[in-house]
Design a protein around this motif. Structure first.
Motif, PDB file in Angstrom:
ATOM      1  N   GLU A   1       6.992   3.320  12.565  1.00  0.00           N
ATOM      2  CA  GLU A   1       7.573   4.614  12.932  1.00  0.00           C
ATOM      3  C   GLU A   1       8.005   5.405  11.709  1.00  0.00           C
ATOM      4  N   SER A   2       8.342   4.721  10.630  1.00  0.00           N
ATOM      5  CA  SER A   2       8.811   5.401   9.416  1.00  0.00           C
ATOM      6  C   SER A   2       7.688   6.100   8.665  1.00  0.00           C
ATOM      7  N   GLY A   3       6.444   5.700   8.927  1.00  0.00           N
ATOM      8  CA  GLY A   3       5.312   6.269   8.205  1.00  0.00           C
ATOM      9  C   GLY A   3       4.956   5.545   6.930  1.00  0.00           C
ATOM     10  N   LEU A   4       5.705   4.474   6.584  1.00  0.00           N
ATOM     11  CA  LEU A   4       5.331   3.687   5.402  1.00  0.00           C
ATOM     12  C   LEU A   4       3.964   3.047   5.628  1.00  0.00           C
ATOM     13  N   PRO A   5       3.054   3.138   4.680  1.00  0.00           N
ATOM     14  CA  PRO A   5       1.750   2.483   4.829  1.00  0.00           C
ATOM     15  C   PRO A   5       1.915   0.968   4.981  1.00  0.00           C
ATOM     16  N   THR A   6       1.107   0.372   5.823  1.00  0.00           N
ATOM     17  CA  THR A   6       1.188  -1.071   6.031  1.00  0.00           C
ATOM     18  C   THR A   6      -0.199  -1.702   5.911  1.00  0.00           C
ATOM     19  N   VAL A   7      -0.198  -2.952   5.485  1.00  0.00           N
ATOM     20  CA  VAL A   7      -1.412  -3.770   5.421  1.00  0.00           C
ATOM     21  C   VAL A   7      -1.086  -5.095   6.098  1.00  0.00           C
ATOM     22  N   ASN A   8      -1.951  -5.531   6.993  1.00  0.00           N
ATOM     23  CA  ASN A   8      -1.731  -6.784   7.725  1.00  0.00           C
ATOM     24  C   ASN A   8      -2.788  -7.793   7.317  1.00  0.00           C
ATOM     25  N   PRO A   9      -2.436  -8.731   6.438  1.00  0.00           N
ATOM     26  CA  PRO A   9      -3.416  -9.688   5.900  1.00  0.00           C
ATOM     27  C   PRO A   9      -3.826 -10.732   6.929  1.00  0.00           C
ATOM     28  N   ALA A  10      -4.872 -11.469   6.592  1.00  0.00           N
ATOM     29  CA  ALA A  10      -5.334 -12.543   7.467  1.00  0.00           C
ATOM     30  C   ALA A  10      -4.365 -13.723   7.457  1.00  0.00           C
ATOM     31  N   THR A  11      -3.716 -13.970   6.318  1.00  0.00           N
ATOM     32  CA  THR A  11      -2.709 -15.024   6.226  1.00  0.00           C
ATOM     33  C   THR A  11      -1.543 -14.529   5.379  1.00  0.00           C
ATOM     34  N   GLU A  12      -0.392 -15.166   5.552  1.00  0.00           N
ATOM     35  CA  GLU A  12       0.776 -14.795   4.760  1.00  0.00           C
ATOM     36  C   GLU A  12       0.547 -15.066   3.276  1.00  0.00           C
ATOM     37  N   LEU A  13      -0.107 -16.181   2.954  1.00  0.00           N
ATOM     38  CA  LEU A  13      -0.352 -16.490   1.543  1.00  0.00           C
ATOM     39  C   LEU A  13      -1.279 -15.455   0.918  1.00  0.00           C
ATOM     40  N   GLY A  14      -2.355 -15.098   1.636  1.00  0.00           N
ATOM     41  CA  GLY A  14      -3.233 -14.056   1.113  1.00  0.00           C
ATOM     42  C   GLY A  14      -2.477 -12.757   0.909  1.00  0.00           C
ATOM     43  N   GLY A  15      -1.622 -12.413   1.865  1.00  0.00           N
ATOM     44  CA  GLY A  15      -0.827 -11.192   1.739  1.00  0.00           C
ATOM     45  C   GLY A  15       0.123 -11.234   0.568  1.00  0.00           C
ATOM     46  N   ALA A  16       0.722 -12.411   0.318  1.00  0.00           N
ATOM     47  CA  ALA A  16       1.652 -12.528  -0.810  1.00  0.00           C
ATOM     48  C   ALA A  16       0.932 -12.346  -2.140  1.00  0.00           C
ATOM     49  N   TYR A  17      -0.315 -12.841  -2.230  1.00  0.00           N
ATOM     50  CA  TYR A  17      -1.088 -12.601  -3.447  1.00  0.00           C
ATOM     51  C   TYR A  17      -1.435 -11.114  -3.595  1.00  0.00           C
ATOM     52  N   MET A  18      -1.651 -10.432  -2.477  1.00  0.00           N
ATOM     53  CA  MET A  18      -1.887  -8.987  -2.538  1.00  0.00           C
ATOM     54  C   MET A  18      -0.656  -8.274  -3.091  1.00  0.00           C
ATOM     55  N   VAL A  19       0.528  -8.680  -2.629  1.00  0.00           N
ATOM     56  CA  VAL A  19       1.777  -8.102  -3.144  1.00  0.00           C
ATOM     57  C   VAL A  19       1.882  -8.342  -4.646  1.00  0.00           C
ATOM     58  N   THR A  20       1.607  -9.576  -5.081  1.00  0.00           N
ATOM     59  CA  THR A  20       1.693  -9.931  -6.499  1.00  0.00           C
ATOM     60  C   THR A  20       0.767  -9.052  -7.341  1.00  0.00           C
ATOM     61  N   ALA A  21      -0.480  -8.903  -6.900  1.00  0.00           N
ATOM     62  CA  ALA A  21      -1.449  -8.111  -7.666  1.00  0.00           C
ATOM     63  C   ALA A  21      -1.059  -6.643  -7.691  1.00  0.00           C
ATOM     64  N   TYR A  22      -0.668  -6.115  -6.546  1.00  0.00           N
ATOM     65  CA  TYR A  22      -0.264  -4.702  -6.465  1.00  0.00           C
ATOM     66  C   TYR A  22       0.861  -4.425  -7.465  1.00  0.00           C
ATOM     67  N   ASN A  23       1.869  -5.290  -7.457  1.00  0.00           N
ATOM     68  CA  ASN A  23       3.027  -5.064  -8.310  1.00  0.00           C
ATOM     69  C   ASN A  23       2.741  -5.337  -9.785  1.00  0.00           C
ATOM     70  N   TYR A  24       1.789  -6.242 -10.061  1.00  0.00           N
ATOM     71  CA  TYR A  24       1.396  -6.452 -11.455  1.00  0.00           C
ATOM     72  C   TYR A  24       0.751  -5.189 -12.019  1.00  0.00           C
ATOM     73  N   VAL A  25      -0.147  -4.597 -11.252  1.00  0.00           N
ATOM     74  CA  VAL A  25      -0.816  -3.379 -11.706  1.00  0.00           C
ATOM     75  C   VAL A  25       0.192  -2.229 -11.855  1.00  0.00           C
ATOM     76  N   LYS A  26       1.129  -2.131 -10.921  1.00  0.00           N
ATOM     77  CA  LYS A  26       2.116  -1.040 -10.947  1.00  0.00           C
ATOM     78  C   LYS A  26       3.234  -1.292 -11.959  1.00  0.00           C
ATOM     79  N   GLY A  27       3.500  -2.563 -12.264  1.00  0.00           N
ATOM     80  CA  GLY A  27       4.584  -2.874 -13.185  1.00  0.00           C
ATOM     81  C   GLY A  27       5.965  -2.800 -12.565  1.00  0.00           C
ATOM     82  N   ARG A  28       6.052  -2.769 -11.242  1.00  0.00           N
ATOM     83  CA  ARG A  28       7.338  -2.726 -10.540  1.00  0.00           C
ATOM     84  C   ARG A  28       7.121  -3.221  -9.107  1.00  0.00           C
ATOM     85  N   PRO A  29       8.190  -3.541  -8.362  1.00  0.00           N
ATOM     86  CA  PRO A  29       8.023  -4.030  -6.981  1.00  0.00           C
ATOM     87  C   PRO A  29       7.723  -2.896  -6.004  1.00  0.00           C
ATOM     88  N   ALA A  30       6.566  -2.283  -6.175  1.00  0.00           N
ATOM     89  CA  ALA A  30       6.175  -1.145  -5.339  1.00  0.00           C
ATOM     90  C   ALA A  30       5.677  -1.582  -3.975  1.00  0.00           C
TER      91      ALA A  30
END
Length: 581
Positions: free
Chosen positions: A40-69
């Motif tokens: 409802e807030s409009g924040l973009p969301t991604v729903n991974p196939a597994t929690e572990l896969g999703g956590a690696y997506m978070v890690t990579a996203y934030n590594y590229v951004k250099g912050r917990p984006a």
């Protein structure tokens, strides 16, 4: 600012306060309230196939951004899949915030009814906490973001009982960051470092990920040029000082360039800037030997002496330290003399670099089939630009990736730096592409590693992410095959039968093909780059092409009886509250 809202709304408002760009989340009965609030807030969301896969997506996203984006929000027991990715982020100092929704708060203290034991996350995070009251959600998440982005950065985990997301209360919503101060080096440490640099005949600078976080590239370049000091990088520091610079001689270590390893082996002083001094993979030693004089700079005092004892340990921000050393070195008036005295040394180092680059260029011309892995790297790197991102999995193929890539910007190569965890590349590639949609993203994976998270192709198809996935296919875990053959004369548990990776890609709605000749690679990569979604290229590789001898023995993986390998490490813990030297 206190407002009367639900716990789920408080989470969303706090995420917005800290500039969250995307939420990776997994649905289950405990995440219904928060999933609805985020949507409802409009924040973009991604729903991974597994929690572990999703956590690696978070890690990579934030590594590229250099912050917990990017933030992860996970359903009860699914959080138990997170520790490998959380430990990776903590080891590699990648800022990440994860929220787990646990059992009903009325069951607090009844451990047998808690679906996720919170103590699981303490050892693999910078900070973890459990929220017991709805009015504490905002301030707890504030502490989480500050800890994740701290110096050092890392993963944090916040446990929130799912009933608190529906409860309402007067909740204080934090208003963003409290920026941590940069740690300034002491005058004595600067003086000792300058004296060592002046006395050195063959100094080197080793650039780690902490230097990238400190944005110290320009300062390091000034120091290198001022005193004619060759620059070596770790995998996390690669590209901070462009590798096209004549003083940069590549990455060192087991998967490093021969030019860098040879120069490091003969160096008499090493200035280590923001590195834990371990090669990729926590268990792997950095090299066979480091110089006796070691100036080690890091914001984290626990990194100093963790693997090698420094001669000059410096607790400081890298950029602050280098700026201070440059100013002090100029003040001595010794810089001109240093550059003149090191002309022959720098020339020798430059010749080594030219020889290494010539070697990988020559290997890249090989037309054999199955394909020489160096040929794959040639075809990938010739279509990469300075913004392209290469994500490599763990295995022999990662050595060709790390050794065959020349970077001019940081955070352009990504892998399981800290833990060398097999199978993380596909979700990391998805996270990297989501972080930088305009950059080309190449995912390099071995056939064994591909089996772990190829199911995340579903996410890449849903998000219409044009990532290029190249499978180095030799029907084996060849790194282990080689090591076991060297010791026992044969391998065990190292062979397997592969599926049709191109057919799997098509089943998910992606595109894919299997090459039948080395000359097919160029066209396959061009078709992959033209695709509107993920594209899998299955490449049979020649199992007889061994890793290059880059003059580093690497770790002693296989032990004979009790011959425990040793290095220059000083203290090893042997139980709670005890240690020995």
């Amino acid at each position: 600012m206190k407002v009367s809202i639900s716990g789920a709304e408080a989470i969303v408002q706090t995420l917005r306060s800290y500039g969250t760009e995307v939420v990776f989340g997994y649905i289950g009965h405990s995440t219904h309230e928060i999933a609805h609030a985020v949507s409802e807030s409009g924040l973009p969301t991604v729903n991974p196939a597994t929690e572990l896969g999703g956590a690696y997506m978070v890690t990579a996203y934030n590594y590229v951004k250099g912050r917990p984006a990017a933030v992860g929000i996970w359903h009860t027991v699914g959080s138990l899949l997170l520790p490998p990715a959380l430990q990776e982020a903590t080891s590699s100092r990648i800022p990440s915030v994860h929220i787990g929704l646990n059992a009903d708060s009325n069951l607090v203290g009844r451990d047998g009814l808690q679906q996720v034991p919170v103590g699981v996350f303490g050892p693999v995070t910078r900070w973890s906490a459990r929220v017991e009251r709805v009015d504490k959600i905002g301030e707890t998440l504030h502490k989480a973001f500050q800890a994740a982005q701290g110096r050092p950065a890392g993963a944090v985990y916040v446990d929130i009982p799912f009933d608190l997301t529906a409860d309402r209360g007067e909740i204080n919503i934090p208003q963003g960051w409290v920026k941590p101060a940069r740690t300034v080096p002491s005058a004595d440490d600067v003086t000792a470092s300058v004296n060592a640099i002046i006395a050195a005949k063959r100094p080197v600078i080793i650039v780690g990920g902490g230097a990238v976080s400190s944005e110290a590239g320009d300062a390091i370049t000034r120091l290198a040029e001022l005193a004619s000091i060759p620059v070596i990088s770790t995998t996390t520091g690669q590209g901070l000082v462009p590798e096209t610079h004549p003083l940069v001689i590549g990455t060192a270590g087991q998967a490093g360039w021969t030019s860098a390893n040879d120069t490091l082996a003969e160096a008499d002083v090493a200035i280590v800037l923001g590195s834990r001094l371990s090669d990729w993979g926590i268990s792997q030693g950095f090299t066979t030997q480091l110089p006796k004089t070691l100036i080690h700079v890091d914001v984290d005092v626990q990194r100093l002496g963790e693997v090698y004892f420094p001669t000059v340990p410096v607790v400081a921000d890298v950029r602050e330290f280098v700026d201070a050393v440059v100013a002090a070195l100029i003040e001595t008036g010794e810089a001109d003399g240093l550059r003149a005295s090191r002309e022959a040394y720098v020339e020798t180092v430059g010749e080594r670099k030219v020889a290494w680059l010539s070697f990988i260029e020559e290997q890249g011309q090989d037309d054999r089939f199955p394909v020489n892995p160096w040929r794959i790297m040639k075809e990938i790197t010739q279509v990469m630009d300075e913004d392209s991102i290469l994500v490599t999995d763990i295995g022999n193929h990662s050595s060709w990736n790390l050794q065959g890539t020349v970077l001019t910007k940081p955070r352009r190569i990504l892998l399981s730096f800290g833990e060398a965890v097999l199978g993380s590349a596909v979700p990391m590639g998805i996270g990297a592409k989501l972080a930088e949609p305009g950059s080309k993203v190449f995912v390099s994976t071995g056939d064994g590693a591909a089996q772990y998270h190829l199911n995340e192709l579903r996410v890449a198809v849903e998000q219409q992410l044009p990532i290029v996935i190249v499978v180095f296919n030799n029907d084996s875990y060849d790194a282990n095959e080689q090591m076991m053959t060297g010791k026992f004369g044969k391998g065990s548990w190292t062979k397997f039968t592969n599926p049709d990776y191109a057919a799997i890609a098509r089943a998910y709605g992606a595109e894919g093909e299997r090459v039948a000749a080395a000359s097919d690679l160029e066209g396959a990569i061009q078709r992959a780059l033209a695709a509107t979604g993920p594209y899998v290229i299955d490449v049979p590789i020649d199992i007889d092409v061994k890793l290059v001898d880059n003059h580093v023995s690497g770790p002693l993986f296989l032990l004979d009886g009790r011959d425990i390998p040793s290095d220059d490490a000083g203290v090893r813990g042997i139980g709670a509250g005890s240690a020995h030297a």
